[in-house]
Scaffold this motif. Structure first.
Motif, PDB file in Angstrom:
ATOM      1  N   ASP A 798       0.906  -1.318   0.030  1.00  0.00           N
ATOM      2  CA  ASP A 798       0.064   0.020   0.107  1.00  0.00           C
ATOM      3  C   ASP A 798       0.887   1.262   0.087  1.00  0.00           C
ATOM      4  N   ARG A 799       1.934   1.161   0.847  1.00  0.00           N
ATOM      5  CA  ARG A 799       2.949   2.102   0.996  1.00  0.00           C
ATOM      6  C   ARG A 799       3.518   2.757  -0.384  1.00  0.00           C
ATOM      7  N   GLU A 802       1.290   4.196  -2.684  1.00  0.00           N
ATOM      8  CA  GLU A 802       1.028   5.468  -2.568  1.00  0.00           C
ATOM      9  C   GLU A 802       2.116   6.407  -2.834  1.00  0.00           C
ATOM     10  N   PRO A 805       2.224   6.119  -7.045  1.00  0.00           N
ATOM     11  CA  PRO A 805       1.012   6.050  -7.745  1.00  0.00           C
ATOM     12  C   PRO A 805       0.961   5.396  -9.140  1.00  0.00           C
TER      13      PRO A 805
END
Length: 943
Positions: A798-799, A802, A805
């Motif tokens: 997820d990081r 983030e 992108p």
DNA sequence: AACCACTCTTA
DNA sequence: GTAAGAGTGGTTG
């Protein structure tokens, strides 16, 4: 039929009917759909032939109902038009036309003049605009107009009420309002608005990103025109679509202007001057004679077909598209009884003459061994048309006292007679896996060119589909034909005989069939290349590699046998000692190499705890398990790990490699497969030289066995982190691109982004994550690799998304595309197919396909790049006076050369340049391609 | 002899 | 987690 003597029977009072032929677009399509034929001067003429037959058909309808009373051919005069003023990127990425099409352009004008049809071109105007101007002018004069083209831009002009329609001669289809509605969902007058939204990648009309034909059509159907769509974005519910329309409104307006046809320019020739009453015989006859289009000439002069012209014309006729019917392509059953065994000079001459006159021929060689380096030629096959194939035996029988050699032509004579045809630039040689045959002929001093390889064609069209690319399999698939299995002739196993022992009748049936099938495959696959956008990768990447790889295989790489023998002995002693210690630790002897027995010993006899593995219910004894046990202090596991490493090295490398050294050359000649890996990578076998150890100290010793010839050094050049660079470019990640441009350490950058600090631990983690991305990430898999929990794995991913992108976007876009289209594409257009697995209801199968699909464009683009570099390498070296430098091996991101002493620096510079500019000019990468070069007496030292 | 499962080597 | 090829043991025919 064109004939000046036919009186004009069209009534004088009838409405004039102007036919406007879009010549430029036609010849491109003719080029791609017809085989690369040559005229009698040896010039390429396939497109000209197609164009001529098209004009013939039109001329045929002259003076008939609905036929033309006026006609003109419209051509593009210049590259630069007002559209370039509007938008400098217009048609910017269009590749130059194929080499064998360029000389045909002027012939198009010659052909048009031969029909006495006006040929119109005007500087600053595209053919489409000229057509629009004439259409509008003719309409105003109350004339009927038929536009002969299938260009979608021109569909804007259709107006059936005013008698304006289109004719697609390729498919023999009239295009009216109904056909336009079917294609675009909107009437002709709104086609321009749809085109503006969807854009056009070929002409580089931008359009609106994310909008394709479907969405564009829907929007125009809903709102009526482009401006209304752009003014109504507040009504659009899909957020992505809405935003894209808002962000790219200007691009859409620009696109609208780019696709708008100019219709108010002055006519270069007045309408009345386009009148066509008949086709004078003289110039046409002269033209057909000059080009050697004999079947058309016969139709013109009405005489019987001339001898010697039949084959080529029959094939041309067979290739002439009758696609309109869409019926089963006419099937010619394979009839092996038609094959000929050539044992006399006259017959051989006849076959060679026919192949030469025709301009293409399928070839195949038969040998006494699968390894083309040591193989001797046993026979050669030629095929000039379906069922028209021959076998020329040159090395049958006589190998022992029992069998007498059958009557056959001498090898040297056959080669001498074949050589001019095989090297004739006007004769295309077609073959299946021509790399093999190319080496056979190369050994005889014959450089076969030009070529088409049907195996490579099949691969470039159908990589990833559920079938392979072998001749027999493709014959079954495409023609439902069972080839004679090789086994049937030569047997198998210990009873196997070599091909030279096969009787001539059986050999002819088997061998000629292969050439016959190769020719049929070529006829089937060649037109698909253009239709399915596979031409570029085939013509520019893979086909040029066939001779390049053939040469690499033939050169081989020198291997130090004594050194390997010494290593083998050392490893052998160490293995023996390890075995004894393992038996001691295991309380008795067993077969260490058997995972089954090892599992029993570890978890049964020694009573250790561990997991079972899936289907077979057998204990897993792989490295991970053994390392776990070793870490717990199980001596036996530690010893088995060491034993495995050494036996692997000894069996697979030090022992096996010695046996692979060619007695004559003292070198190892691997075989590279162009169709071995679905992503476009090469693969290497017999032996595999792409998995020679490097990671461990002891394994690396094996690399030292690969040495340079005396007077040479081995030079290794490898791309630095090429796949990560490509990922940074393709996913458009600013931080990563910047890091690569600045020469920063990419894993440290990632560590900083992910964890906020850079140390050994975080850098290693970041490195693992970076690679996980390339392989299609999953939180479960990453967690396993990092040795953390699934939740932490997910948190890291997820990081990552983030912070970068672009990566997440790339993955989404790639998956959306592959689900929709069924295939992925590299930057150079190479396709890999993923149906049906990508739509499988089974999540595990689907997941696997998805990970492969995420990886394929990256791995495949990397493969394309190094292949482009390889294709250019020899010329670049020769140009710098480095003809003594030999390219020997490719290991995915590395090339290995043999360089004469003293030329290392110079060679390094050229090699580095060719490799780092491999994308150009087709693609402009946002990241540099760094190449690391080293050299030494052996491979180990070159790294 | 032909095939599969397992393991291990590379990029 | 991607892409390959190859050697071994063990089963099947």
């Amino acid at each position: 039929m064109p004939d000046a003597s036919t009186p004009s029977s069209a009534s004088e009072s009838a409405v004039p009917h102007l036919y406007l032929v879009d010549g430029s677009s036609y010849i491109f399509r003719a080029y791609h759909r017809l085989p690369p034929l040559t005229n009698k001067h040896g010039q390429p003429a396939g497109a000209v032939y197609g164009y001529t037959t098209m004009l013939w058909k039109l001329a045929d309808s002259l003076n008939k109902a609905d036929g033309p009373t006026h006609m003109a051919v419209i051509l593009d005069a210049s590259e630069h038009t007002h559209r370039n003023e509007m938008y400098d990127q217009y048609k910017a990425h269009r590749p130059p036309p194929p080499e064998d099409l360029v000389p045909q352009f002027p012939l198009i004008r010659v052909a048009t003049r031969a029909f006495s049809i006006p040929c119109i071109e005007e500087a600053g105007l595209e053919a489409d605009d000229i057509i629009a101007c004439y259409t509008v002018a003719a309409k105003a004069a109350g004339w009927r107009v038929t536009i002969v083209s299938s260009d979608k831009d021109l569909m804007q002009l259709i107006d059936e009420d005013a008698g304006i329609d289109m004719l697609d001669t390729m498919n023999d289809r009239r295009i009216g309002r109904a056909e336009v509605l079917e294609k675009f969902g909107v009437p002709p007058e709104k086609v321009g608005d749809v085109l503006a939204l969807m854009g056009d990648s070929v002409d580089n009309v931008p359009g609106v990103p994310g909008i394709g034909p479907k969405t564009a059509s829907q929007l125009i159907q809903t709102y009526g025109d482009l401006e209304t769509v752009l003014a109504s974005t507040h009504e659009i519910t899909k957020p992505k679509l809405k935003q894209s329309l808002i962000d790219h409104a200007d691009a859409a307006r620009l696109s609208r202007e780019l696709v708008r046809l100019v219709c108010d320019a002055n006519l270069p020739e007045p309408l009345e001057d386009l009148s066509l009453k008949g086709i004078p015989l003289e110039p046409l006859q002269a033209f057909l004679e000059d080009q050697g289009f004999k079947s058309l000439l016969n139709r013109l002069t009405g005489s019987a077909p001339q001898k010697g012209a039949t084959v080529v014309n029959d094939v041309m006729a067979a290739m002439e598209p009758k696609r309109a019917a869409q019926a089963e392509p006419e099937k010619i059953e394979v009839d092996r009884s038609k094959y000929e065994t050539v044992t006399d000079e006259d017959s051989l001459d006849r076959w060679i003459a026919e192949a030469t006159a025709q301009g293409f021929v399928a070839i195949d060689t038969e040998t006494d061994c699968i390894d083309c380096i040591i193989a001797r030629l046993v026979g050669v096959c030629l095929a000039t048309a379906p069922n028209k194939a021959c076998y020329i035996p040159v090395g049958h029988g006589g190998g022992d006292l029992l069998s007498e050699a059958p009557n056959q032509l001498p090898l040297d004579l056959v080669l001498a007679k074949l050589k001019p045809m095989l090297e004739d630039p006007a004769v295309l040689k077609v073959g299946h896996n021509l790399k093999y045959d190319w080496v056979m002929f190369d050994k005889a001093g014959i450089e076969v060119a030009p070529i088409d390889d049907t195996m490579v064609m099949s691969f470039d069209l159908d990589a990833g589909r559920s079938f392979g690319h072998g001749l027999d399999e493709l014959a079954k698939l495409h023609f439902d034909h069972e080839c004679i299995p090789f086994k049937q002739l030569c047997g198998t196993g210990s009873k196997q005989i070599t091909f030279d022992k096969v009787p001539l009748e059986a050999a002819t049936e088997y061998a000629a069939e292969d050439a016959d099938i190769a020719l049929r495959l070529w006829m089937r696959l060649k037109p698909r290349l253009a239709a399915e956008e596979a031409s570029r990768v085939y013509e520019r990447v893979d086909k040029p590699l066939v001779p390049v790889i053939s040469r690499m295989e033939r050169r081989g790489v020198k291997v130090d046998r004594e050194y390997l023998a010494k290593l083998s002995a050392e490893f052998g002693a160490e293995i023996k000692s390890l075995e004894e210690r393992v038996y001691e630790a295991a309380c008795g002897p067993f077969t260490i190499g058997s995972p089954q027995q090892l599992g029993e010993v570890l978890y049964g006899r020694l009573g250790l705890k561990g997991g079972r593995k899936g289907k077979s219910g057998q204990y897993s004894t792989d490295v991970n398990e053994l390392e776990r046990l070793a870490a717990e202090g199980v001596t036996c596991a530690t010893l088995v790990l060491e034993w495995r490493q050494l036996t692997k090295l000894k069996n697979t490398y030090t022992d096996a490699l010695q046996g692979q050294i060619n007695g004559e050359t003292g070198r190892v000649h691997t075989s590279f497969s162009l169709t071995g890996a679905q992503t476009g990578r090469l693969s290497s076998n017999d032996p595999n030289l792409q998995n020679i150890p490097i990671r461990t100290e002891i394994g690396r010793k094996i690399r030292d066995a690969f040495v340079a010839d005396s007077g040479f050094k081995l030079l290794s050049a490898d791309y630095s982190q090429i796949e990560l660079r490509l990922a940074a470019h393709m996913a458009d990640v600013p931080q990563l691109k910047e890091a690569f441009r600045g020469g920063a350490d990419i894993h440290s950058i990632t560590a900083e982004e992910l964890f906020g600090t850079v140390d050994r631990d975080t850098r290693n983690k970041a490195k693992t994550v970076n690679f996980a991305i390339l392989y299609g990430i999953s939180s479960w898999g990453l967690a396993g690799r990092l040795g953390v929990g699934k939740d932490e794995g997910k948190a890291i991913i997820d990081r990552y998304f983030e912070r970068f992108p672009g990566i997440q976007d790339y993955i989404h876009k790639t998956l959306a595309f592959v689900r929709e289209q069924g295939f992925t594409q590299t930057l150079f257009g190479r396709k890999t197919h993923f149906l049906p697995n990508i739509r499988s209801p089974n999540p595990s199968i689907r997941g696997g396909a998805e990970r492969a699909a995420i990886n394929a464009p990256i791995q495949g683009t990397s493969a394309d790049l190094i292949k482009r570099a390889m294709a250019r390498m020899d010329d670049a070296l020769v140009k710098e006076g480095l003809e003594g430098v030999r390219m020997l091996l490719q290991v995915h991101d590395e090339l290995v050369f043999e360089v004469p002493d003293g030329q290392e620096e110079q060679a390094a510079e050229v090699i580095r340049r060719v490799m780092s500019t491999a994308a150009e000019p087709a693609i402009r990468l946002d990241v540099p391609l760094d190449v690391e070069v080293g050299w030494g007496a052996h491979w180990g030292e070159a790294h």
